[in-house]
Design a protein around this motif. Sequence first.
Motif, short mmCIF file in Angstrom:
data_model
loop_
_atom_site.label_atom_id
_atom_site.label_comp_id
_atom_site.label_asym_id
_atom_site.label_seq_id
_atom_site.Cartn_x
_atom_site.Cartn_y
_atom_site.Cartn_z
N UNK A 172 36.68 24.90 0.80
CA UNK A 172 35.99 25.89 -0.04
C UNK A 172 36.87 27.09 -0.42
N UNK A 173 38.15 27.00 -0.21
CA UNK A 173 39.01 28.11 -0.62
C UNK A 173 39.78 27.72 -1.88
N UNK A 174 39.81 28.66 -2.84
CA UNK A 174 40.46 28.41 -4.12
C UNK A 174 41.93 28.87 -4.06
N UNK A 175 42.83 27.89 -3.93
CA UNK A 175 44.26 28.22 -3.79
C UNK A 175 44.88 28.61 -5.13
N UNK B 247 50.36 23.70 -3.59
CA UNK B 247 49.02 23.98 -3.04
C UNK B 247 48.03 22.88 -3.42
N UNK B 248 46.92 22.80 -2.70
CA UNK B 248 45.80 22.01 -3.20
C UNK B 248 45.03 22.90 -4.16
N UNK B 249 44.28 22.32 -5.11
CA UNK B 249 43.51 23.23 -5.96
C UNK B 249 42.44 23.91 -5.12
N UNK B 250 41.85 23.14 -4.19
CA UNK B 250 40.84 23.73 -3.30
C UNK B 250 40.85 22.97 -1.99
N UNK C 137 50.38 21.77 -8.02
CA UNK C 137 49.01 21.66 -7.52
C UNK C 137 48.60 20.21 -7.31
N UNK C 138 48.04 19.94 -6.14
CA UNK C 138 47.43 18.63 -5.88
C UNK C 138 45.94 18.80 -6.02
N UNK C 139 45.33 18.01 -6.91
CA UNK C 139 43.87 18.12 -7.04
C UNK C 139 43.44 18.17 -8.48
N UNK C 140 42.14 18.35 -8.63
CA UNK C 140 41.51 18.22 -9.94
C UNK C 140 41.90 19.34 -10.90
N UNK D 265 52.04 24.29 1.06
CA UNK D 265 50.79 24.60 1.76
C UNK D 265 49.75 23.52 1.46
N UNK D 266 50.10 22.30 1.80
CA UNK D 266 49.18 21.20 1.53
C UNK D 266 48.51 20.75 2.82
N UNK D 267 47.21 20.43 2.74
CA UNK D 267 46.52 19.93 3.93
C UNK D 267 46.81 18.43 4.13
N UNK D 268 46.04 17.80 4.99
CA UNK D 268 46.26 16.37 5.26
C UNK D 268 45.70 15.51 4.14
N UNK D 269 46.43 15.44 3.04
CA UNK D 269 46.04 14.60 1.91
C UNK D 269 47.24 13.74 1.55
#
Length: 552
Positions: free
Chosen positions: A134-137, A128-131, A156-159, A81-85
């Motif tokens: 504005x949604x916290x995955x 998932x992305x971490x966020x 998790x992809x992200x901070x 469930x990753x967005x365009x990153x």
Amino acid sequence: MLEGFTPWPPQYVKRYREAGWWEEKPLAEKLEEIAAEVPDKVAFVCGEARVTYRDMFARINRLALHFVEAGLRLGDRVVLQLPNIEEFVYTFFGLVKVGVIPIMSLPPHRSTEIGYFLRHSGAVGYAIPSEFRKFNYIEMAEALRKEISELKYIMVAGESLGPDMISINRLLDTPIEDRYPSDYLKKFRPDPYDVALVHLSGGTTALPKLIPRTHNDYVLNAKQSAAAAGVDADTVFLAVLPIAHNFTLGSYGVIGTWLNKGRVVISAATDPQSVFSLIREEKVTVAAAAVPLVVLWVNSKDVGRYDLSSLKVVQNGGARLAPELRRKVKEVLNAFPQEVFGTAEGLLNYVRLNDPDDMVMESSGRPVSPHDEVKVIDDFGNSLPFGEIGELVTRGPYTVRGYFRAPEHNKAAWTEDGFYKTGDLVRMNEKGYIFTEGRKKDVINRGGEKINVEEVENLILSHPKVKNVAVVAMPDPVFLERACAYVILQDNETITFKDLIDYLLGKNIAKFKLPERLEVVAEFPLSPAGKILKRDLREDIAKKLESERRTK
Ligand code: AMP
């Protein structure tokens, strides 16, 4: 072979293999071979990152090694469930490379849908992305893990990161290749006849069906559609719709671009200013869009402020682009409006760049592969003559033969001789061009995003004040269709639109599925057999909207 997957019958396997349509090569391997021919060329741009083909595969292979080391194995499923990153590219191909099957969910999906995908596919992982928006995955993943004991790997992809979660970014920054022989990943090479990835169906049943796509068929899917679209090494493709969608991923999408050594520009932003400046800066030649984006772009007052002269083609997929909007693509964006009428189950129809003008403006194109068998049939399964409207059914080397783990539903969705029933009402002319005319299936097409009517109706029916419900499409200038809920209430009850929406939001579903209008009625129009006449309800709401528009 993945259990629950319906293979093509042996005589078709033989035919497709002997014709060379199936290359018998895993998807990631096929791309890696092409990447090796242009290692220094930029494969994609995403934000600040400019990544060469060499670096793209170095990162994919590093992640693949990490995945194997963590214990993921051939045939395992991971809900992606990753967005365009940037991380989408490495994670998707890192999994596919070692035969781990990504289930392609979309960023707006919420725990009800994700829980279903995880359970139904028997997934052991969730990426998932971490966020995002504005949604916290992370919180959603934590909650799902409590309910689903099979879920072992949360990536998790992200901070930020939750406890016992794997940081994709940390894996990417951690060299591992020195510890393994250079051909180590060969041990995990997937069978090209097996499932490579799973897309979601627009679906007509209560929950979306899972569409298993094999390596063989998906390579062909991307290759044939890219050939129909005239992609080459100079193509600069803008991926602005979710890459997880079949359209942007492989029809032809990013995979079709890379198969031809082109360059991809990935963007999560869809607003005209961001898109126009990317087109200008990166000299984008093709943008793949859907109706709402085309509407936004051609009507933008900013369009004249940017040099968009590199843009040659604007593709539209997911729902029909009206001729008037196709004309605007030509006039305002000075680009060719390329209609793409496709399904995630397989069949793709493209308008070709050299098609006659009337077909460019009106038609939904024609199949991308000469091995696509298409028929227009009546309610009894008889083929109809050219020009008559009926249901489009299809069979071919990249159209699947069944949904994943859905034997009962497969009996209804495929003919006995293996044609997939698209549920689309079309007519076809003598030259094989298809014209979409409506739908047999009970789905609302919100600007390309499909709303599964039965799923939403079931949720509304569970509301204690609701006695009966019918969700129908109402016309919309931007999305073409939006959902309107007609509701009969229990005796002496009242309900507001807000009550209904708050209730549905509490069910944790993707927001695009929410009804956008509520009509409380005393009864429904019924057929003599007692079936709700949804066509009458659609006409009723269309008339109401029209009279409200006039009185404004
Ligand atoms: P999906 O499974 O989400 O790819 O949706 C496939 C369905 O979207 C098709 O069966 C059609 O109903 C609809 N669709 C996709 N592209 C078009 C198009 N260009 N024109 C009309 N309908 C389309």
